[in-house]
Scaffold this active site. Structure first.
Site, PDB file in Angstrom:
ATOM      1  N   ASP A 182      -4.736   2.650   2.621  1.00  0.00           N
ATOM      2  CA  ASP A 182      -4.059   2.859   1.127  1.00  0.00           C
ATOM      3  C   ASP A 182      -4.451   4.003   0.829  1.00  0.00           C
ATOM      4  OD1 ASP A 182      -4.607   0.813  -1.789  1.00  0.00           O
ATOM      5  OD2 ASP A 182      -3.038   2.250  -1.260  1.00  0.00           O
TER       6      ASP A 182
ATOM      7  N   HIS B 298       0.884  -1.251  -0.024  1.00  0.00           N
ATOM      8  CA  HIS B 298      -0.059   0.072   0.117  1.00  0.00           C
ATOM      9  C   HIS B 298       0.932   1.081   0.165  1.00  0.00           C
ATOM     10  CE1 HIS B 298      -3.579  -2.297   0.658  1.00  0.00           C
ATOM     11  NE2 HIS B 298      -3.038  -2.778   1.358  1.00  0.00           N
ATOM     12  N   THR B 299       0.227   2.487  -0.378  1.00  0.00           N
ATOM     13  CA  THR B 299       0.813   3.552  -0.582  1.00  0.00           C
ATOM     14  C   THR B 299       1.734   4.104   0.803  1.00  0.00           C
ATOM     15  OG1 THR B 299      -0.344   4.202  -2.374  1.00  0.00           O
ATOM     16  CG2 THR B 299       1.145   6.110  -1.235  1.00  0.00           C
ATOM     17  N   ASP B 300       2.815   3.953   1.093  1.00  0.00           N
ATOM     18  CA  ASP B 300       3.429   4.420   2.278  1.00  0.00           C
ATOM     19  C   ASP B 300       4.358   5.588   2.240  1.00  0.00           C
ATOM     20  OD1 ASP B 300       5.492   1.577   2.877  1.00  0.00           O
ATOM     21  OD2 ASP B 300       5.425   3.127   1.412  1.00  0.00           O
TER      22      ASP B 300
END
Lengths: 285, 272
Positions: free
Chosen positions: A166, A62-64
């Protein structure tokens, strides 16, 4: 043949993935009970952990962290409507990678959207809004999304994604004319949203907001509003390292939406006092 | 003033040991702050807000952040209040001794060098971010000193949590050749910008104007935390407000206790 859900299918919720993204859902798995009168399924499964992650594979990320980013977006309401301003830089970390990236986009004839943060997520949001606009067009009834509806929709999308850990890594500014009245709202990456007479995101919060609070009036003329935005953009260019001297201003008035050509601002680097400030102070700089 | 010997970090291991045993380190009072300085035609204008915070509480609503260093040099301090107070006090004392030794007016670069060597020696643990300004025989000077010991020499400078808010006002309003009134107005505007747009800054505006031979320390130049409702105390009721229903008089013996006890005139208090 099962119908393929679109990215904002009302069954799945806005901005959520359909079965096309390697996620075993009710429509493809046989062991999950189909909806019945006792246990109706609204189309979306209850929240569950992704099976591939649960299996310990950890394939799904997921976007981190954002990669290509835009900096602040400024917006003010004035007598005739709304003005948004942003520079045209897409930074890749500390590199000035894309120097002509348009961060202000027209949504329809009454709404304009500006974004900072991860620019690929901004492009995805533009796709979502395009799908909504296309549906409006196909309905062919002369109605289009109002700025407040776009703002509410985006706040739900971003909050929904945040709940799934996310997020769409953006700070969005929605501006337009809502029934002739200027509208200006902002939505953040965790879903926080509010409307105001003047908006600033990112570094603009510290640099532009004091100037707006001092000088902004809702009945400003276009010249005054432009001058205020120019001053605020100039200060942001002086004191935010992630900017370039190339800006765009988007204007929404009763005549419609216009996103200006990119322009540069006059900057003053030649103050006499900066020439040799350390003349009498050896060891300082 | 100059310390002898290498860096001394003995207390660091003692602090780490104490923390590992569960002793909570003392909470520092920070000055979430807006401090600014500006050089104009004849000298330097320093400005500061007056709020001192301890975490999210306002510890002091009207503290003084512009510290005296020398008769011609003043210093605004941001960061940990104890660090700014003590570091400026120490440099001020050292400069006074230096003035006696050299028989000359202090120079701003001397104060700057003393501050930066002290702060560098403590590698940023002395959390003091300073705006140092003054006028000496070479003219007006304005320096910023960072907690790790670096300095900048600038015509206008801001420090503290409200520094960006104040810097926006400076970048928008700075002109060359500002006169005293324009400079003071711009400094007050910048501090107000910090006070109204930053949570760590607040209350009132202090301004200090330093010119050749003269210092104008305007404490509470703008008093922004006025109460909007004023209570009238003491309340004076005119005689006759309360109607008198009955009156009775007693005679009371009015000699002083010491006279009554000693039977004579009162003696003076023995303070030997």
């Amino acid at each position: 043949m099962l119908p393929v859900p679109t990215s904002h299918s009302p069954a799945l919720g806005p901005g959520c993935a359909g079965p096309s993204l390697a996620y075993a859902s009710a429509s493809t798995r046989s062991d999950i009970a189909p909806p019945s009168a006792q246990q109706p399924c609204c189309g979306s499964e209850p929240f569950m952990v992704d099976p591939s992650a649960a299996a310990g594979l950890g394939l799904r990320r997921h976007t981190d962290t954002p990669y290509v980013t835009g900096t602040s977006v400024l917006g003010i309401t004035y007598k005739d409507g709304v003005m948004l301003a942003a520079d045209t830089l897409g930074s890749y970390g500390s590199t000035k990678r894309y120097k002509s990236f348009e961060r202000l986009a027209k949504v329809n004839d009454a709404t304009v959207l500006g974004a900072g943060g991860e620019l690929s997520d901004f492009q995805y949001i533009q796709t979502l809004l395009d799908e909504l606009a296309t549906e409006d067009y196909c309905a062919d009834d002369g109605m289009q999304l109002t700025p407040r509806e776009v703002y509410a929709y985006l706040s739900r999308v971003l909050y929904n994604r945040r709940n799934k850990f996310d997020p769409l890594w953006n700070s969005l500014v929605v501006g337009g004319l809502e029934g002739g009245v200027p509208f200006l709202g902002t939505v953040g990456m965790i879903g926080v949203h509010y409307t105001d007479k003047h908006i600033a995101t990112g570094f603009g919060q510290m640099l532009a907001r004091p100037l707006f609070r001092e000088r902004h009036r809702p009945d400003m003329s276009e010249e005054e509003a432009t001058e205020l935005l120019h001053d605020a953009l100039r200060v942001c260019y002086y004191r935010d390292k992630q900017t370039t001297n190339k800006f765009q201003i988007a204007k929404v008035t009763a005549e419609g939406v216009s996103v200006s050509e990119a322009f540069a601002l006059e900057t003053q680097w030649g103050y006499q006092a900066f020439v040799n400030p350390a003349a009498n102070a050896l060891g300082t700089w | 003033m100059v310390a002898s010997g290498p860096f001394d970090f003995d207390l660091c291991s003692r602090n780490a040991y104490l923390e590992s045993k569960g002793v909570k380190p003392p909470r520092l009072t920070k000055t979430g702050t807006t401090i600014v300085g500006l050089i104009f035609k004849d000298g330097v204008v320093l400005g500061a807000d007056t709020r001192s915070t301890s975490d999210t509480t306002v510890a002091d609503k009207n503290c003084e952040k512009i510290h005296f260093i020398a008769p011609n040099i003043y210093c605004c301090g941001a960061g940990t209040a104890a660090d700014t107070e003590n570091v400026t006090g120490m440099v001020s004392s050292a400069l006074e001794l230096h003035r006696y030794a050299t028989d000359r007016e202090s120079r701003v670069v001397t104060a700057m060098t003393m501050l930066k060597s002290h702060l560098f020696r403590y590698q940023g643990h002395v959390s003091a971010a300073l705006v140092l300004g003054g006028v000496d025989l070479r003219g007006p000077h304005l320096f910023t000193v960072y907690p790790h010991g670096s300095t900048d020499s600038l015509p206008y400078a801001t420090m503290g949590s409200g520094s960006l808010n104040a810097m926006a006002v400076f970048e928008e309003g700075y002109k060359e050749g500002l006169d005293r009134m324009g400079a003071v107005k711009l400094v007050a505007r910048a501090i107000r910008s910090g006070i109204f747009n930053d949570l760590g800054s607040g209350s009132n505006v202090d301004v200090c104007v330093i010119t050749r031979g003269k210092v104008d320390y305007m404490r509470n130049y703008e008093y922004l935390m006025d109460k909007t409702v004023a209570r009238e105390t003491p309340v004076v009721y005119p005689p006759g407000t309360a109607p008198v229903l009955k009156e009775k008089r007693w005679k009371i013996n009015s000699t002083r206790p010491s006279e009554a006890a000693a039977g004579g005139s009162a003696e003076a208090m023995d303070v030997s």
